[in-house]
Write a protein that holds these residues in place. Structure first.
Motif, PDB file in Angstrom:
ATOM      1  N   GLU A 183       1.822   1.393   0.626  1.00  0.00           N
ATOM      2  CA  GLU A 183       2.249   2.575  -0.338  1.00  0.00           C
ATOM      3  C   GLU A 183       3.476   1.730  -0.793  1.00  0.00           C
ATOM      4  N   VAL A 226       2.877  -1.616  -2.182  1.00  0.00           N
ATOM      5  CA  VAL A 226       2.270  -1.642  -3.458  1.00  0.00           C
ATOM      6  C   VAL A 226       2.883  -1.101  -4.391  1.00  0.00           C
ATOM      7  N   ARG A 275      -7.947  -4.253   0.255  1.00  0.00           N
ATOM      8  CA  ARG A 275      -6.826  -3.972   1.334  1.00  0.00           C
ATOM      9  C   ARG A 275      -7.276  -3.852   2.757  1.00  0.00           C
ATOM     10  N   PRO A 278      -3.292  -0.321   4.745  1.00  0.00           N
ATOM     11  CA  PRO A 278      -3.960   0.833   5.111  1.00  0.00           C
ATOM     12  C   PRO A 278      -3.185   1.973   4.066  1.00  0.00           C
ATOM     13  N   GLU A 279      -4.309   2.569   3.260  1.00  0.00           N
ATOM     14  CA  GLU A 279      -4.581   3.743   2.272  1.00  0.00           C
ATOM     15  C   GLU A 279      -3.436   4.332   2.759  1.00  0.00           C
ATOM     16  N   LYS A 280      -3.017   5.304   4.137  1.00  0.00           N
ATOM     17  CA  LYS A 280      -2.594   6.391   4.764  1.00  0.00           C
ATOM     18  C   LYS A 280      -1.309   5.855   4.851  1.00  0.00           C
ATOM     19  N   ASP A 299      -6.611  -3.970   7.534  1.00  0.00           N
ATOM     20  CA  ASP A 299      -5.671  -2.564   8.243  1.00  0.00           C
ATOM     21  C   ASP A 299      -4.697  -3.031   8.959  1.00  0.00           C
TER      22      ASP A 299
END
Length: 332
Positions: A189, A192, A211, A182-184, A213
């Motif tokens: 992060e 990536v 993406r 997930p991006e959050k 989860d």
């Protein structure tokens, strides 16, 4: 305590010293007191002892996600390490990571009387101006960017991701696709960013990030998209559960692993060695993360002084059967 003292023929002070484990009591007297305690069914009042000593020998754990394997293994590691140090753990799950929820969790932990707090915080929260922790709290944060303000213990996410990408490139793959978390998520992060940096350092093209989860279901959806791309020969997946979904999607699409597509995961969960094929993955040492978290918070408690900075726990690549050189037509 008075009844125990009367039965044992000693003073209440001696009973207190025995129940608290203090030295200086003659062994025969200690055994006499213990026998009296057993006969009367006496158990020391831990709450009273805590108030007297000013410590509760309990660590609070605030956890923001109970559904991910990584968080649960970190929680297990913290609880195990705390128990080895003679501390109990009190868990407070936070379902919605907001300022009010964090403040409420600290309030509840204060009411439950804990000596220090471990926060397993996967999502971006502490790096926002609206969220602050109590200034006098003895806190350790797991998986966070808050190293300049709090004590942080984290796995070397960047190093692990780089090792995964380098492994696939060294096998001869032209580039590496990535199924991210997930991006959050802090961990997602970092993985990536490291994936991108490794490709850039090798001068390789950067495919579009897919993406998920953290769940196998989301990995399966990403895997279907990867299976439809004939150029895809190597995939770095941000955790082992999503990698399981990717393996299933590739299998259903007739893309063989590793003959057609190589797959690397992250976490090295116990089941990874039993995947079909056994999964090459990045090993995280959750036990060491838990040990360092507890060690840090106990140092803060004992020294009555907060710690700052990030303590990284090393990762290592575990090579199994899910990776191999690419098909001859696509080898670089």
């Amino acid at each position: 305590m008075a009844d125990v003292a009367k039965l044992a023929g000693v003073s209440a002070q001696t009973v207190s010293r025995v129940s608290n484990g203090f030295p200086g009591v003659v062994e025969s007297t200690r055994q006499q007191v213990l026998a009296a305690m057993k006969e009367l069914g006496y158990r020391p009042n831990s709450a009273a002892r805590a108030l007297k000593r000013g410590e509760f020998r309990t660590l609070g754990v605030i956890l923001f996600n109970l559904s991910t394997t990584g968080n649960m293994r970190t929680l297990e590691a913290v609880a195990t390490s705390a128990a080895e140090e003679g501390y109990a753990t009190t868990l407070l799950p936070v379902t919605v990571p907001t300022q009010d929820e964090v403040r409420g969790a600290f309030t509840r932990l204060g009411e439950l009387a804990v000596d220090g707090i471990v926060i397993i915080m996967e999502v971006h929260l502490l790096d926002t101006a609206t969220v602050t922790l109590p200034p006098n709290a003895q806190v350790v944060v797991v998986d966070s960017n808050a190293g300049d303000r709090y004590s942080v213990v984290d796995t070397d996410q960047a190093g692990g991701a780089e090792a995964a990408v380098r492994h696939l490139l060294d096998l001869g793959h032209a580039t590496v696709w990535h199924v991210a978390g997930p991006e959050k998520s802090y961990a997602a992060e970092r993985r990536v960013d490291s994936w991108r940096a490794a490709l850039a350092a090798a001068g390789r093209p950067e495919p579009q990030v897919l993406r998920g989860d953290w769940s196998a279901r989301s990995g399966y959806r990403a895997g279907l998209a990867l299976a439809a791309d004939p150029d895809c020969t190597a995939v770095f997946v941000a955790n082992d559960q999503m990698a399981l979904g990717v393996l299933r999607a590739l299998h259903e699409a007739g893309r063989r692993v590793p003959e057609d597509v190589s797959v690397v995961g992250f976490d090295d969960i116990p089941e990874a060695a039993s995947y079909l094929p056994p999964l090459t993955t990045v090993h995280q040492d959750f036990a060491e993360v838990g040990r360092r978290c507890v060690a840090s918070v106990l140092r803060q408690i004992r020294n009555d002084e907060a710690e700052r900075g990030t303590d990284l726990v090393a990762t290592r690549l575990v090579v199994r059967s899910s990776t191999a050189p690419p098909p001859p037509a696509t080898a670089r």
